[in-house]
Design a protein around this motif. Structure first.
Motif, PDB file in Angstrom:
ATOM      1  N   SER A 259      33.509  -4.137 -24.996  1.00 37.82           N
ATOM      2  CA  SER A 259      33.730  -3.906 -23.786  1.00 37.82           C
ATOM      3  C   SER A 259      34.288  -2.480 -23.220  1.00 37.82           C
ATOM      4  O   SER A 259      34.776  -2.785 -22.082  1.00 37.82           O
ATOM      5  N   PHE A 260      34.050  -1.605 -23.699  1.00 37.89           N
ATOM      6  CA  PHE A 260      34.618  -0.242 -23.729  1.00 37.89           C
ATOM      7  C   PHE A 260      34.351   0.398 -22.019  1.00 37.89           C
ATOM      8  O   PHE A 260      32.475   0.527 -21.705  1.00 37.89           O
TER       9      PHE A 260
ATOM     10  N   LYS B 265      34.490   5.487 -23.159  1.00 36.74           N
ATOM     11  CA  LYS B 265      33.142   5.443 -24.554  1.00 36.74           C
ATOM     12  C   LYS B 265      33.568   7.331 -24.485  1.00 36.74           C
ATOM     13  O   LYS B 265      33.231   8.039 -25.320  1.00 36.74           O
ATOM     14  N   LYS B 266      33.536   7.464 -23.199  1.00 33.57           N
ATOM     15  CA  LYS B 266      33.905   9.189 -23.040  1.00 33.57           C
ATOM     16  C   LYS B 266      35.044  10.129 -24.456  1.00 33.57           C
ATOM     17  O   LYS B 266      34.622  10.482 -24.863  1.00 33.57           O
ATOM     18  N   ARG B 267      35.771   9.135 -24.166  1.00 36.43           N
ATOM     19  CA  ARG B 267      37.311   9.869 -25.330  1.00 36.43           C
ATOM     20  C   ARG B 267      36.319   9.484 -26.613  1.00 36.43           C
ATOM     21  O   ARG B 267      36.926  10.217 -27.633  1.00 36.43           O
ATOM     22  N   LEU B 268      35.261   8.066 -26.737  1.00 40.58           N
ATOM     23  CA  LEU B 268      34.979   8.379 -28.751  1.00 40.58           C
ATOM     24  C   LEU B 268      34.458   9.066 -28.586  1.00 40.58           C
ATOM     25  O   LEU B 268      34.524   9.417 -29.627  1.00 40.58           O
ATOM     26  N   GLU B 269      33.373   9.717 -27.289  1.00 40.43           N
ATOM     27  CA  GLU B 269      32.378  10.903 -28.216  1.00 40.43           C
ATOM     28  C   GLU B 269      33.540  11.315 -28.332  1.00 40.43           C
ATOM     29  O   GLU B 269      33.288  12.197 -28.840  1.00 40.43           O
ATOM     30  N   ARG B 270      33.910  12.710 -27.522  1.00 39.95           N
ATOM     31  CA  ARG B 270      35.486  13.213 -27.828  1.00 39.95           C
ATOM     32  C   ARG B 270      35.715  13.555 -28.528  1.00 39.95           C
ATOM     33  O   ARG B 270      35.776  13.809 -29.267  1.00 39.95           O
TER      34      ARG B 270
ATOM     35  N   LEU C 248      31.650   6.372 -33.687  1.00 45.28           N
ATOM     36  CA  LEU C 248      29.263   6.219 -33.738  1.00 45.28           C
ATOM     37  C   LEU C 248      29.379   4.606 -33.414  1.00 45.28           C
ATOM     38  O   LEU C 248      27.946   4.634 -33.052  1.00 45.28           O
ATOM     39  N   PHE C 249      29.717   3.931 -34.566  1.00 43.61           N
ATOM     40  CA  PHE C 249      29.105   2.615 -34.646  1.00 43.61           C
ATOM     41  C   PHE C 249      29.422   2.251 -33.952  1.00 43.61           C
ATOM     42  O   PHE C 249      29.072   0.950 -33.211  1.00 43.61           O
ATOM     43  N   LEU C 250      30.403   2.070 -32.858  1.00 52.70           N
ATOM     44  CA  LEU C 250      31.054   1.485 -31.714  1.00 52.70           C
ATOM     45  C   LEU C 250      30.341   1.348 -30.837  1.00 52.70           C
ATOM     46  O   LEU C 250      30.162   0.841 -29.437  1.00 52.70           O
ATOM     47  N   LEU C 251      30.133   2.832 -30.623  1.00 51.15           N
ATOM     48  CA  LEU C 251      29.226   3.322 -29.434  1.00 51.15           C
ATOM     49  C   LEU C 251      27.778   3.149 -29.834  1.00 51.15           C
ATOM     50  O   LEU C 251      26.797   2.474 -28.961  1.00 51.15           O
ATOM     51  N   ASN C 252      27.120   2.989 -30.838  1.00 51.38           N
ATOM     52  CA  ASN C 252      25.884   2.746 -31.307  1.00 51.38           C
ATOM     53  C   ASN C 252      25.453   2.456 -32.684  1.00 51.38           C
ATOM     54  O   ASN C 252      25.003   2.500 -33.544  1.00 51.38           O
ATOM     55  N   PRO C 253      26.371   1.261 -32.603  1.00 55.33           N
ATOM     56  CA  PRO C 253      25.591   0.136 -33.778  1.00 55.33           C
ATOM     57  C   PRO C 253      24.266   0.744 -34.346  1.00 55.33           C
ATOM     58  O   PRO C 253      23.765   0.679 -34.132  1.00 55.33           O
ATOM     59  N   VAL C 254      24.361   0.695 -36.327  1.00 55.42           N
ATOM     60  CA  VAL C 254      23.330   0.729 -37.024  1.00 55.42           C
ATOM     61  C   VAL C 254      23.535  -1.257 -37.182  1.00 55.42           C
ATOM     62  O   VAL C 254      24.868  -1.814 -37.470  1.00 55.42           O
ATOM     63  N   LEU C 255      22.352  -1.331 -37.601  1.00 54.28           N
ATOM     64  CA  LEU C 255      22.403  -2.541 -38.840  1.00 54.28           C
ATOM     65  C   LEU C 255      22.480  -2.639 -40.324  1.00 54.28           C
ATOM     66  O   LEU C 255      23.201  -1.364 -40.762  1.00 54.28           O
ATOM     67  N   LEU C 256      23.252  -3.301 -40.628  1.00 51.84           N
ATOM     68  CA  LEU C 256      24.153  -4.304 -41.547  1.00 51.84           C
ATOM     69  C   LEU C 256      23.024  -3.840 -43.212  1.00 51.84           C
ATOM     70  O   LEU C 256      21.965  -4.870 -42.525  1.00 51.84           O
ATOM     71  N   TYR C 257      24.046  -3.521 -43.883  1.00 56.20           N
ATOM     72  CA  TYR C 257      22.411  -3.947 -44.885  1.00 56.20           C
ATOM     73  C   TYR C 257      23.248  -5.418 -45.651  1.00 56.20           C
ATOM     74  O   TYR C 257      24.242  -5.039 -46.535  1.00 56.20           O
TER      75      TYR C 257
ATOM     76  N   ARG D  85      41.160  -1.297 -31.623  1.00 57.07           N
ATOM     77  CA  ARG D  85      40.297  -0.761 -29.838  1.00 57.07           C
ATOM     78  C   ARG D  85      41.924   0.187 -29.611  1.00 57.07           C
ATOM     79  O   ARG D  85      41.683   1.382 -29.551  1.00 57.07           O
ATOM     80  N   SER D  86      42.707   0.165 -30.302  1.00 58.88           N
ATOM     81  CA  SER D  86      44.486   0.680 -30.314  1.00 58.88           C
ATOM     82  C   SER D  86      43.711   2.021 -31.197  1.00 58.88           C
ATOM     83  O   SER D  86      44.206   2.764 -30.969  1.00 58.88           O
ATOM     84  N   CYS D  87      43.093   1.660 -32.395  1.00 59.84           N
ATOM     85  CA  CYS D  87      43.537   3.047 -33.530  1.00 59.84           C
ATOM     86  C   CYS D  87      42.255   4.355 -32.784  1.00 59.84           C
ATOM     87  O   CYS D  87      42.401   5.005 -32.820  1.00 59.84           O
ATOM     88  N   VAL D  88      41.124   3.238 -32.647  1.00 59.88           N
ATOM     89  CA  VAL D  88      40.144   4.607 -32.171  1.00 59.88           C
ATOM     90  C   VAL D  88      40.317   5.585 -30.378  1.00 59.88           C
ATOM     91  O   VAL D  88      40.411   5.932 -29.917  1.00 59.88           O
TER      92      VAL D  88
END
Length: 555
Positions: free
Chosen positions: A112-113, A118-123, A175-184, A218-221
């Motif tokens: 729930s960013f 989200k902008k901070r993660l993108e930067r 990028l995964f936290l913002l736009n997740p992809v499917l797991l293998y 969350r604290s890490c990123v």
């Protein structure tokens, strides 16, 4: 505890660290060897220093081995890039993901960013993409650590490949936290038996762990200075905990079981597999009970270590321990379109990378070499102790009379070393843990059965032939006066088996011939009153182990 094992694969005499329970089972049951303890009297500060020195010895070797792997990866990466065989880097951890968007991923709801976050993660993601560009990577060649001493602490080298992988992992997490992809999905194991299902109370604990993991990541990123492996580990734990909650059963990521193994893998018979599976069901209940007792990184480490052992059992029938917390399936970056311009690898000096790898490999192979007489398991233990603690002293405490590691002392022979340790002034107490076969023989009351029937392989009820052992006729461990006679019978049998192997070689690829030569080799010391062969017991179930095995002192 620590012990030494040589690997014919990498030609390194490994210092192996594992829990006492694991070592005792592998050494005392599977390898069927007696274990003797010689206790010294040491003050608490001296014990801490002794432990510290052995930890450092292990750390130095592991750092050397990891450095060797990094140099190998650097060289291989430059080769594939130069040949245009790989458009992007294969990175450990990316093998668990596809490059397809996941519109129903639970990640957005879990984190729930806010818009600002989200902008901070993108930067932050863009910043790590910039770090991975060619002009940001150094061209300065890092000096390789020296390989002339097993005691000097060394640095962990950083190659351009590793720097690039680190940058890609840091960017990937964001990028995964913002736009997740499917797991293998094939990269995960889901245990579907009723014995692996999670009840409501356990699911509640799993959800609590998930919330704590989300807060840590969350604290890490968003500000904390975490390493790339910390971020990736937290993400993997969130993913497999979430899958376990959704499926209401245990789910966990597979690992590449490519570490050092000092016992060969064997195929277990169906009856043994069934028995071992039932034993694991009981173990799962115990390990799960410990795991749900509280949120802590150590709890996750122990839980994941157990799960990877179970994976090893499922895949090969052997439960091999493997240190390390990395989830190591390799693959391309799911967001690889963000990372372009890989020509920097093509411009590197491939020949120099090969020379670095080969010279470093030769250096550590010489540093950790093996020889049957002057650098074996026994003599190397004495050498390390003598060089770390000259004159058998720690500070003002003299705790033993050092035993020589030179060949002339004959201390490379375990029985000779044991005899000298018994009379060493530092030895305050001796404890013996008999091997599995000796424990079973001890319970036999009939003299003929104990000393004749059980010594002859075809009539033994305790011993079962197995793929690890070569063929032989007689056990000679418990006898000395007639050992050369029995050894001669074993040698003749081995020669005959080898001869048969000459004719069967075209059909069995030399397997019978190889087993026969092994049989002869292990029979030769018996002609000189020495015993090396003990027999292996890889198919033993828990119920077959005598209760005396679990006593602190079996004798």
């Amino acid at each position: 505890m620590y012990h030494l094992q040589y690997s014919f694969e990498d030609k390194i005499f490994h210092l192996v660290r594992e829990p006492w329970e694991d070592f005792r089972f592998q050494y005392g049951v599977v390898q069927n060897r007696n274990i003797e303890f010689y206790q010294w009297e040491l003050s608490d500060p001296a014990k801490r220093l002794l432990r510290q020195k052995w930890n450092e010895l292990y750390l130095v070797q592991e750092t050397h081995i990891q450095n060797q792997k990094k140099l190998e990866q650097e060289w291989e990466t430059s080769l594939t890039s130069a040949d245009k065989k790989q458009s992007s880097l294969l990175i450990s951890g990316f093998g668990y993901f596809t490059n397809l968007p996941d519109p129903i991923s639970p990640i957005p709801a879990l984190f729930s960013f806010s818009k600002e976050e989200k902008k901070r993660l993108e930067r932050s993601s863009v910043n790590w993409e910039e770090v991975s560009k060619p002009d940001q990577l150094t061209n300065n060649r890092e000096l390789l650590p020296k390989t002339d001493s097993p005691y000097r602490l060394i640095h962990s080298i950083q190659t351009d490949t590793e720097r690039l992988a680190t940058a890609e992992k840091r960017s990937f997490v964001r990028l995964f936290l913002l736009n997740p992809v499917l797991l293998y999905e094939p990269a995960f194991i889901q245990l579907n038996g009723t014995e692996f299902h999670l009840n409501e109370a356990e699911i509640k604990v799993w959800k609590g762990y998930q919330s704590s993991l989300v807060q840590d990541l969350r604290s890490c990123v968003l500000g904390a200075d975490c390493n790339d492996w910390e971020e990736m580990t937290l993400l993997f734990r969130i993913l497999y905990i979430n899958k376990s909650i959704q499926e209401k059963t245990i789910v966990f990521p597979k690992k590449n079981l490519d570490g050092f193994h000092y016992l060969p893998m064997v195929d277990l018979p169906e009856s043994v597999l069934s028995t071992k599976q039932n034993e694991y069901v009981q173990l799962f209940q115990l390990k799960k009970k410990i795991f749900v007792s509280g949120y802590h990184p150590l709890q996750f480490f122990n839980w994941e270590s157990f799960l990877v052992r179970y994976q090893s059992f499922l895949e090969s029938g052997a439960a091999e321990a493997q240190e390390g917390i990395e989830f190591n399936w390799v693959g391309e970056n799911p967001y690889k379109d963000q990372f372009k311009n890989r020509d920097w690898v093509e411009e590197t000096k491939i020949q120099k990378k090969q020379e670095d790898y080969e010279s470093y490999t030769e250096g550590i192979q010489n540093l950790y070499s093996y020889n049957l007489t002057h650098k074996n398991c026994t003599s190397e233990l004495f050498r390390y102790m003598n060089e770390m603690f000259p004159e058998g002293s720690i500070g003002s405490e003299t705790f033993w009379d050092p035993l020589s590691s030179h060949v002339i002392s004959l201390n490379f022979i375990p029985s000779v070393a044991a005899w000298k340790m018994k009379s060493n002034f530092g030895t305050k107490q001796r404890k013996v843990y008999p091997s599995y076969r000796n424990l079973k023989r001890k319970k036999i009351a009939n003299f003929t059965e104990k000393h004749f029937q059980e010594s002859f392989v075809p009539t033994s009820k305790i011993y079962i032939t197995n793929p690890i052992d070569h063929p032989f006729l007689f056990f000679t461990e418990e006898t000395i006066w007639n050992r050369p006679l029995l050894g001669m019978a074993n040698a003749v049998y081995g020669i005959g088996y080898t001869g048969m192997g000459v004719f069967s070689a075209p059909f069995d690829k030399g397997s019978r011939f190889s087993k026969g030569t092994e049989s002869v080799f292990y029979s030769l010391p018996e002609l000189m009153f020495f015993n090396i062969r003990k027999g292996h017991f890889p198919f033993i179930a828990v119920k077959e182990i005598p209760k005396e095995y679990y006593l602190k002192e079996s004798l």
